[in-house]
Write an enzyme that holds these catalytic residues in place. Structure first.
Site, PDB file in Angstrom:
ATOM      1  N   GLU A   9     -11.883   3.397  -7.357  1.00  0.00           N
ATOM      2  CA  GLU A   9     -11.586   3.274  -7.933  1.00  0.00           C
ATOM      3  C   GLU A   9     -11.612   3.024  -9.499  1.00  0.00           C
ATOM      4  O   GLU A   9     -10.949   3.367 -10.459  1.00  0.00           O
ATOM      5  CB  GLU A   9     -10.234   2.032  -7.295  1.00  0.00           C
ATOM      6  CG  GLU A   9      -9.681   2.656  -6.133  1.00  0.00           C
ATOM      7  CD  GLU A   9      -8.130   4.029  -7.098  1.00  0.00           C
ATOM      8  OE1 GLU A   9      -7.670   3.281  -8.100  1.00  0.00           O
ATOM      9  OE2 GLU A   9      -7.454   4.363  -6.111  1.00  0.00           O
TER      10      GLU A   9
ATOM     11  N   VAL B 171       1.136  -1.295  -0.146  1.00  0.00           N
ATOM     12  CA  VAL B 171       0.063  -0.008   0.119  1.00  0.00           C
ATOM     13  C   VAL B 171       0.769   1.438  -0.153  1.00  0.00           C
ATOM     14  O   VAL B 171       1.810   2.106   0.896  1.00  0.00           O
ATOM     15  CB  VAL B 171      -0.994   0.424   1.407  1.00  0.00           C
ATOM     16  CG1 VAL B 171      -1.882   0.994   1.534  1.00  0.00           C
ATOM     17  CG2 VAL B 171      -1.462  -0.936   1.156  1.00  0.00           C
TER      18      VAL B 171
ATOM     19  N   SER C 157      21.135  19.476  -6.534  1.00  0.00           N
ATOM     20  CA  SER C 157      20.151  20.180  -5.734  1.00  0.00           C
ATOM     21  C   SER C 157      19.575  20.983  -6.212  1.00  0.00           C
ATOM     22  O   SER C 157      18.333  21.560  -5.094  1.00  0.00           O
ATOM     23  CB  SER C 157      21.326  21.212  -4.622  1.00  0.00           C
ATOM     24  OG  SER C 157      22.571  21.611  -5.718  1.00  0.00           O
TER      25      SER C 157
END
Length: 602
Positions: free
Chosen positions: A254, A223, A272
């Site tokens: 769903e 999950v 970064s």
């Protein structure tokens, strides 16, 4: 904990990460710098705080000391306070976790530091006196101090001795277990708190939900956001998008709202800039420093001074939180199909280049058989050109660059679900940095960016010698090498766009389009660069990068984005914000070697 976090970050990331950590956490004990004579926990931490080039002139610790002294002097003038009172007040401004060691440091070593500051030595000379700085040619503030005569050979200054008293009990040793835990975050780039091992978390920091969509059930490894196969039935939110249950006909929401529309998660593999590294100016600019300025300091440190929740790839937070406009691939993908809610991963690492990405890529989470496809942005936009070395020999060679990229792509082909897409964002032309900022005043005050660049290069700690340089020849050479590496990307697209599970597209870093847009609207070009480090894209640029590249994909590769879900309005009506992005609220409280996690009702 915080000094050790700094040690990990400064050894693995860019200059400003380590510097800020040292300024905020380590340098309040600025005179306890004779490490060989201090066999303590703090000395061990200081020994970890070594980055490439630090032996030349004092490196990062020299810069941190110089900036700290400069800020304390400025604060004393601004608030018309004594140096002693300023030091005490600054401790009160810091987060609770940092206040106690700061207060102890001021009490123990304050008199020595105060003597040096009140002698009106320039900050650079003060730090040389303390032996943090060694090279008399490296001066950040040589001409900004009061023109007061001082005698470096005076009896009072010569009599100053550094106190080597041991640190208090409880600050010594026993940190090996914590170093191993932190290595999971800072070396493996995985969430610290992940009970089920699915690489998704329930807390924000330490590679948690700021970086990857929130796990809605941290007890089940099948999950998590982006999961396609449901093993738990309609009433369990198996993919954490907030959609569950059945309609009046007993059909799964769903199935009726999501299954017929192709879905996409969003992931970035980057540096970064992709992680959105940022040091707010209010942390290091004396006129802006006040207690409220540091409310976000601890969360930022736990996120390596990155703000992925505000980035161009995976941003989702409010403009108030991000202190500027927020737009991202993820937000646009979610708006296209609300079933994609929370399906984002930011695998951005400070200092990453194509060589390190061969390993970093393995920290992503995707099951090729059970998950939805991904839209991946491979965005290493500078570090293959940038380094602190005073030459161009450390720029990645084209043949190595090709091998690095292909190695990462070959791994992606084994883990990405079929139907995924990879967008390559090219290396920027970093000459923009100097041409835009060189004559602007830095937030520290009293210096220009050109002077800062020279200082960092003198200490051999610049994050990018070639582009953060007052010498035009070096800057042009950096851009020439960047163009060569971008051509390698183009060759890979032409010769190797034959992977089984994904296809490729290349886009130049969109800075030219962003600059043209920004100037046309009458704005200041300097707004596009982070002011503190003078190196990274700003919050504004992050939002514009998402806009420009996404709109190019809509025109040229709409298949990368998937269809618009016709059920979006119904999903919004039934499920509201789909659970939003609520995190488990937590804070650490020291109880010996235990930490208590205080969670919300959720």
């Amino acid at each position: 904990l915080l000094p050790l976090l700094c040690a990990f970050m400064s050894g693995r990331t860019l200059f400003w990460t380590g510097l800020l950590c040292i300024v905020i956490v380590i340098t309040p004990v600025v005179v306890a710098q004779q490490e060989a004579a201090v066999p303590t926990g703090l000395a061990l931490i200081a020994n970890l705080l070594r980055i490439e080039g630090e032996e030349d002139g004092g490196g990062t610790k020299c810069a941190a000391c110089t900036i700290l002294v400069h800020l304390v002097e400025q604060l004393a003038v601004i608030h018309t306070e004594s140096i002693e009172n300023v030091l005490k007040e600054v401790c009160d401004w810091l987060p609770g976790a940092v206040q106690e060691p700061c207060e102890w440091a001021v009490e123990t070593y304050g008199p020595t530091l105060i003597t040096l500051l009140e002698a009106k030595l320039p900050p650079d000379e003060t730090c040389r006196k303390l032996k943090f700085c060694k090279n008399p040619q490296c001066n950040l503030f040589p001409h900004t101090q009061l023109q007061q005569q001082w005698n470096p050979a005076s009896t009072e200054l010569q009599s100053i001795q550094v106190d080597t008293e041991a640190l208090p009990d409880g600050m010594l040793g026993g940190w090996d277990w914590l170093k191993k835990v932190l290595a999971k975050v800072f070396s493996d780039h995985l969430p610290l708190l992940d009970l089920d091992g699915d690489r998704h978390s329930t807390i924000r920091g330490l590679r948690g939900t700021s970086w990857r969509g929130k796990d809605c059930d941290d007890t089940k490894s099948d999950v998590y956001p982006g999961r396609r196969v449901n093993s738990h039935g309609a009433n369990h939110d198996h993919d954490c998008n907030g959609i569950k249950g059945t309609d009046d006909n007993g059909q799964s929401y769903e199935d009726t709202l999501c299954s017929a529309v192709e879905r996409r998660g969003v992931m970035v593999l980057g540096d970064s800039a992709a992680a959105h590294f940022r040091v707010p100016p209010r942390w290091l600019s004396a006129p802006l420093m006040r207690p409220s300025a540091y409310k976000t300091l601890l969360p930022a440190l736990l996120n390596e001074l990155d703000w992925p929740e505000c980035s161009s790839n995976t941003g989702f937070e409010s403009s108030e939180h991000c202190e500027g406009p927020v737009d991202s691939f993820y937000l646009r993908m979610r708006a296209r199909n609300l079933c994609n809610h929370r399906d984002y991963q930011n695998i951005g690492v400070n200092g990453a280049r194509t060589s390190s990405m061969r390993t970093i890529v393995k920290s992503l989470q995707r099951d090729p058989n059970n998950d939805h496809p991904l839209l991946v942005n491979y965005a290493l936009i500078g570090n293959d050109v940038c380094s602190g070395h005073h030459d161009a020999d450390h720029v990645t060679k084209p043949e190595d660059f090709r091998a690095n990229v292909l190695d990462a792509f070959q791994y992606l082909d084994t883990v990405l679900p079929h139907g995924s897409h990879v967008v390559i964002t090219g290396i920027v032309d970093g000459r923009l940095l100097y041409s835009t900022l060189h004559n602007h005043t830095h937030p520290l005050g009293g210096i220009t960016y050109a002077e800062l660049y020279d200082y960092l290069n003198c200490l051999h700690i610049s994050p990018c010698f070639l582009w953060m340089n007052t010498n035009e020849t070096w800057r042009d050479l950096g851009s020439q090498r960047a163009a060569e590496l971008n051509n390698v990307y183009r060759e890979i697209i032409a010769q190797h766009n034959t992977f089984h599970n994904f296809d490729l597209a290349f886009y130049d870093a969109p800075m030219k389009a962003i600059i043209d847009m920004w100037i046309k609207e009458g704005h200041n070009l300097a707004d596009l660069i982070e002011p503190t480090d003078g190196f990274h894209p700003s919050q504004i640029t992050n939002a514009l990068m998402a806009k420009v590249i996404w709109e190019s994909l809509e025109k040229e590769h709409p298949e990368f984005l998937g269809p618009v879900n016709p059920h979006n309005d119904e999903i919004a009506r039934l499920f509201g914000d789909q659970g939003g992005y609520q995190q488990l609220r937590w804070r650490m409280k020291e109880r010996g070697t235990c930490f208590l996690f205080n969670t919300s009702k959720e």
